[in-house]
Structure formats: structure tokens, C-alpha cells
Scaffold this motif. Structure first.
Motif, PDB file in Angstrom:
ATOM      1  N   VAL A 247      10.641  47.537 -31.084  1.00  0.00           N
ATOM      2  CA  VAL A 247      10.179  46.828 -32.278  1.00  0.00           C
ATOM      3  C   VAL A 247      11.358  46.545 -33.219  1.00  0.00           C
ATOM      4  CG1 VAL A 247       8.754  47.028 -34.359  1.00  0.00           C
ATOM      5  CG2 VAL A 247       7.823  47.726 -32.140  1.00  0.00           C
ATOM      6  N   MET A 248      12.215  47.548 -33.407  1.00  0.00           N
ATOM      7  CA  MET A 248      13.331  47.395 -34.350  1.00  0.00           C
ATOM      8  C   MET A 248      14.416  46.452 -33.836  1.00  0.00           C
ATOM      9  SD  MET A 248      12.791  48.937 -37.189  1.00  0.00           S
ATOM     10  CE  MET A 248      14.427  49.177 -37.898  1.00  0.00           C
ATOM     11  N   SER A 254       5.328  44.275 -32.236  1.00  0.00           N
ATOM     12  CA  SER A 254       4.704  45.378 -32.974  1.00  0.00           C
ATOM     13  C   SER A 254       4.284  46.448 -31.976  1.00  0.00           C
ATOM     14  CB  SER A 254       3.476  44.877 -33.741  1.00  0.00           C
ATOM     15  OG  SER A 254       2.472  44.438 -32.821  1.00  0.00           O
ATOM     16  N   TYR A 255       3.835  47.588 -32.493  1.00  0.00           N
ATOM     17  CA  TYR A 255       3.275  48.606 -31.600  1.00  0.00           C
ATOM     18  C   TYR A 255       2.020  48.073 -30.915  1.00  0.00           C
ATOM     19  CZ  TYR A 255       6.303  51.879 -34.151  1.00  0.00           C
ATOM     20  OH  TYR A 255       7.370  52.514 -34.718  1.00  0.00           O
ATOM     21  N   ALA A 256       1.205  47.374 -31.670  1.00  0.00           N
ATOM     22  CA  ALA A 256      -0.057  46.866 -31.109  1.00  0.00           C
ATOM     23  C   ALA A 256       0.169  45.871 -29.989  1.00  0.00           C
ATOM     24  CB  ALA A 256      -0.893  46.231 -32.221  1.00  0.00           C
ATOM     25  N   ALA A 257       1.250  45.099 -30.101  1.00  0.00           N
ATOM     26  CA  ALA A 257       1.535  44.066 -29.094  1.00  0.00           C
ATOM     27  C   ALA A 257       2.576  44.522 -28.080  1.00  0.00           C
ATOM     28  CB  ALA A 257       2.013  42.792 -29.798  1.00  0.00           C
ATOM     29  N   HIS A 258       2.873  45.805 -28.042  1.00  0.00           N
ATOM     30  CA  HIS A 258       3.952  46.279 -27.163  1.00  0.00           C
ATOM     31  C   HIS A 258       3.589  46.080 -25.687  1.00  0.00           C
ATOM     32  CE1 HIS A 258       6.987  48.789 -25.283  1.00  0.00           C
ATOM     33  NE2 HIS A 258       7.640  48.748 -26.433  1.00  0.00           N
ATOM     34  N   GLU A 287       6.109  58.600 -31.752  1.00  0.00           N
ATOM     35  CA  GLU A 287       5.938  57.429 -30.879  1.00  0.00           C
ATOM     36  C   GLU A 287       4.533  57.415 -30.270  1.00  0.00           C
ATOM     37  OE1 GLU A 287       7.880  54.994 -30.785  1.00  0.00           O
ATOM     38  OE2 GLU A 287       9.974  55.575 -30.862  1.00  0.00           O
ATOM     39  N   TYR A 288       4.068  58.578 -29.822  1.00  0.00           N
ATOM     40  CA  TYR A 288       2.703  58.646 -29.286  1.00  0.00           C
ATOM     41  C   TYR A 288       1.685  58.286 -30.362  1.00  0.00           C
ATOM     42  CZ  TYR A 288       3.868  60.751 -24.765  1.00  0.00           C
ATOM     43  OH  TYR A 288       4.337  60.971 -23.501  1.00  0.00           O
ATOM     44  N   LEU A 289       1.891  58.831 -31.548  1.00  0.00           N
ATOM     45  CA  LEU A 289       0.950  58.575 -32.637  1.00  0.00           C
ATOM     46  C   LEU A 289       0.978  57.110 -33.059  1.00  0.00           C
ATOM     47  CD1 LEU A 289      -1.077  60.242 -34.225  1.00  0.00           C
ATOM     48  CD2 LEU A 289       0.710  60.690 -35.932  1.00  0.00           C
ATOM     49  N   ASN A 290       2.160  56.508 -33.069  1.00  0.00           N
ATOM     50  CA  ASN A 290       2.263  55.085 -33.419  1.00  0.00           C
ATOM     51  C   ASN A 290       1.435  54.215 -32.478  1.00  0.00           C
ATOM     52  OD1 ASN A 290       4.078  55.558 -35.526  1.00  0.00           O
ATOM     53  ND2 ASN A 290       5.878  55.328 -34.218  1.00  0.00           N
ATOM     54  N   MET A 297      -2.989  52.062 -26.878  1.00  0.00           N
ATOM     55  CA  MET A 297      -3.465  52.856 -25.755  1.00  0.00           C
ATOM     56  C   MET A 297      -4.410  53.925 -26.270  1.00  0.00           C
ATOM     57  SD  MET A 297       0.117  53.259 -23.595  1.00  0.00           S
ATOM     58  CE  MET A 297      -0.677  53.758 -22.065  1.00  0.00           C
ATOM     59  N   THR A 298      -5.297  54.381 -25.414  1.00  0.00           N
ATOM     60  CA  THR A 298      -6.226  55.447 -25.788  1.00  0.00           C
ATOM     61  C   THR A 298      -5.518  56.800 -25.708  1.00  0.00           C
ATOM     62  OG1 THR A 298      -7.021  55.889 -23.537  1.00  0.00           O
ATOM     63  CG2 THR A 298      -8.110  54.106 -24.787  1.00  0.00           C
ATOM     64  N   ALA A 299      -6.142  57.793 -26.308  1.00  0.00           N
ATOM     65  CA  ALA A 299      -5.588  59.144 -26.254  1.00  0.00           C
ATOM     66  C   ALA A 299      -5.508  59.637 -24.814  1.00  0.00           C
ATOM     67  CB  ALA A 299      -6.439  60.089 -27.099  1.00  0.00           C
ATOM     68  N   GLU A 300      -6.513  59.304 -24.018  1.00  0.00           N
ATOM     69  CA  GLU A 300      -6.521  59.735 -22.611  1.00  0.00           C
ATOM     70  C   GLU A 300      -5.391  59.061 -21.831  1.00  0.00           C
ATOM     71  OE1 GLU A 300     -10.286  60.608 -24.510  1.00  0.00           O
ATOM     72  OE2 GLU A 300      -9.128  58.742 -24.385  1.00  0.00           O
TER      73      GLU A 300
END
Length: 315
Positions: A247-248, A254-258, A287-290, A297-300
Motif C-alpha cells: 500500500v505504501m 488499499s488493504y481492502a483491494a489488496h 498486518e493481520y488485523l488490517n 479476508m475472514t478470520a478463518e
């Protein structure tokens, strides 16, 4: 740990997330620590970058002007390496691959001295982490007989576990590195390379084919080709992805569009890593939380990625 990891993501709890074992398989060692750790040592304040970089050279300049300038000479370098191990312990990194260049080896007096110092730092600050040191070459370096001879000497110590190429992907054709990778393969190293961060999907496939790579650092350009994603999935070529870095450096919007979403959906093995934490200021846990908070992505799914990283090829 699966249930704990998923629950902490659902709770958006970074402190609890830090307690779950994870891997960091793409970490440039001299940039792998926490800014606050360097701030405390240097008695200064370092503000993280507040906007994306225009290029790799722009990023390098920021690092020099904002971080490295506070860590001069060998003592400053060793403090940054120390910070990387301290960060690994703090974030419960159970499998840690740190990336070093030959210039770093030489700065500490050669292979024997360098490896002894690094092993001691590992022992002092992150003994619980399985440590897999990686030898890295700049994409711009000339492939000359003297370099190949030096590589023989370095590999004879059997300390480095993997090999990598980094920096400007367009500096020279990837096939020029085949002599280096032949030596590394013969020595039993895990074969990796930075590719597909700024280049194309075809560049990723070419690098894997030409150098017989086991893993790719970044590789997100592969998401533009279903054919190449399927090929990577079929051959189980893992991509060590660094979301905030992408992203940077403006290779992900973005994270959403990664692109990790698309890669994962096509069955490409992926891991989540920091790259240069002293620049991007995001731990593995963050990074996981982002990605979770962005709905990428889902938590699973993120737990499956976490578990994959813990089953590192070198361990």
C-alpha cells in the motif's frame, strides 16, 4: 491456537493477537524493529511516514533521513538488528527469516564474526524464535567470477538457510542470476527472489522457472493473470506478501483491494509479513488485523495463512 487467533480478530484485540504464534518470512533485518525501540535508544522522536512513497528510492531516502541517521556506524547497525529480534519476541514470531546482504557481513569483519554476533543476538533477544537467516543480493550487482567465489566461501559456513535478490526488479534480467542460484541450490538453500512487486505476472513466472524458486517475496503482480496464479498454485510456489509495504509503495490501492484476496482464492500459498517494519510501522499482528478490519479476508482464512507460515519449508 486457532480458536484464540480467530477470537482475537473478532474482538479487534491487538494485545491478544500479539500472544498468538506467527511467522515473519520477509523481513529485512536492519529494518525489522520497532520505531519506539530505536527512539528510546537514540533519545529522539521518529514520526512514521504519513503518506505513500513515490518509489523505492523515495522510501530509501526517507529511511536514511528519518531512521538510519539516528543509528550511525556499527553500533547503530547492531542496535537495529537487536530491535528486529526484540520485535520478534514481542510479537510472538515463532518462525523468523531475516534478510542480510554481503555488505553487512563485511562490515562486521567477515562471515565467522558476523554469524557469531547474529547468533548471540538471537540467543539474547529471541531464543524462542526459529531463526532462518537469508543471504540477499541486489538486483543491480554484477555477476562476476569474484562474486561466485565469494559465495562459495560464504556458503561453506552453512549458516544461511535461503537466498534472495532484492531492489530494482528492472536492473537486469533475472536469468543473469542463474550461476548464483545453481550454487545456492547445490548448497541446499531455499531459493527466493523479490519479483512481481512492481513488475508483471510474466516476470513472476519467469523468475520461478529460470531460478527454480521455492518462494517469491511479494509476487502480487501474479494476480493479474489467472493462468499464472493457477500455475503457482499447482506448483505450490508460496508468495511472502507484505500488505502495508504494498500500500505504501502504491502497488496496492488499499488493504481492502489488496491482491492477496485474489491470490488466496486461486489457491496460491501466501504468508503475511512486515518487509521493513522501521519504515512501514506495522507488525505482523497489525498486518493481520488490517486485512481483517478491511474485510479483505475472514478470520478463518487469515488463520489458515498464519498456520501456513508456521509450516515454513526450512523448518
Amino acid at each position: 491456537m486457532k480458536e484464540q487467533f480467530i477470537a482475537t480478530l473478532h474482538a479487534n484485540s491487538l494485545p491478544e493477537l500479539q500472544g498468538v504464534p506467527k511467522s515473519d518470512l520477509h523481513n529485512h533485518a536492519g529494518r525489522g524493529g520497532n520505531l519506539k525501540y530505536i527512539e528510546a535508544w537514540a533519545n529522539t522522536k521518529i514520526a512514521p511516514p504519513d503518506k505513500p512513497f513515490d518509489s523505492l528510492s523515495h522510501m530509501q531516502q526517507w529511511f536514511q533521513n528519518n531512521v538510519k541517521c539516528h543509528c550511525p556506524g556499527v553500533p547503530g547497525y547492531l542496535k537495529r538488528i537487536e530491535a528486529s529480534f526484540v520485535q520478534a519476541r514481542h510479537d510472538n514470531i515463532a518462525v523468523l527469516a531475516l534478510n542480510f546482504g554481503l555488505d553487512e557481513v563485511d562490515a562486521l569483519g567477515g562471515v565467522a564474526s558476523f554469524t557469531a554476533i547474529m547468533d548471540e543476538l538471537h540467543r539474547q533477544y529471541a531464543p524462542e524464535a526459529a531463526f532462518f537467516p537469508e543471504l540477499s543480493f541486489g538486483r543491480e550487482c554484477p555477476i562476476e567470477p569474484a562474486l561466485l567465489s565469494r559465495l562459495d566461501e560464504v556458503l561453506s559456513y552453512r549458516w544461511f538457510k535461503s537466498i534472495d535478490i532484492c531492489n530494482d526488479e528492472l536492473a537486469q534480467p533475472i536469468r543473469n542470476f542463474k550461476p548464483i542460484y545453481r550454487q545456492a541450490k547445490a548448497a541446499g538453500l531455499i531459493l527466493k527472489a523479490h519479483v512481481g512487486e512492481f513488475g508483471s505476472a510474466d516476470d513472476v513466472m519467469e523468475a520461478v522457472y529460470e531460478l527454480e524458486l521455492h518462494e517469491v517475496h511479494h509476487g502480487i503482480a501474479a494476480a493479474s493473470s489467472a493462468r499464472i496464479m493457477n500455475w503457482l498454485a499447482d506448483h505450490r510456489i508460496r508468495l511472502n506478501i507484505c500488505p502495508t509495504s504494498n500500500v505504501m509503495l502504491k502497488v496496492a490501492d488499499s488493504y481492502a483491494a489488496h491482491p492477496i484476496r485474489k491470490l488466496y482464492d486461486h489457491g496460491v500459498p501466501v504468508t503475511i509479513n512486515t518487509d521493513d517494519l522501521l519504515i512501514f510501522n506495522q507488525s505482523v499482528s497489525q498486518e493481520y488485523l488490517n486485512l481483517y478490519q478491511a474485510g479483505t479476508m475472514t478470520a478463518e482464512e487469515l488463520n489458515a495463512v498464519r498456520e501456513s507460515g508456521l509450516k515454513y519449508i526450512g523448518s
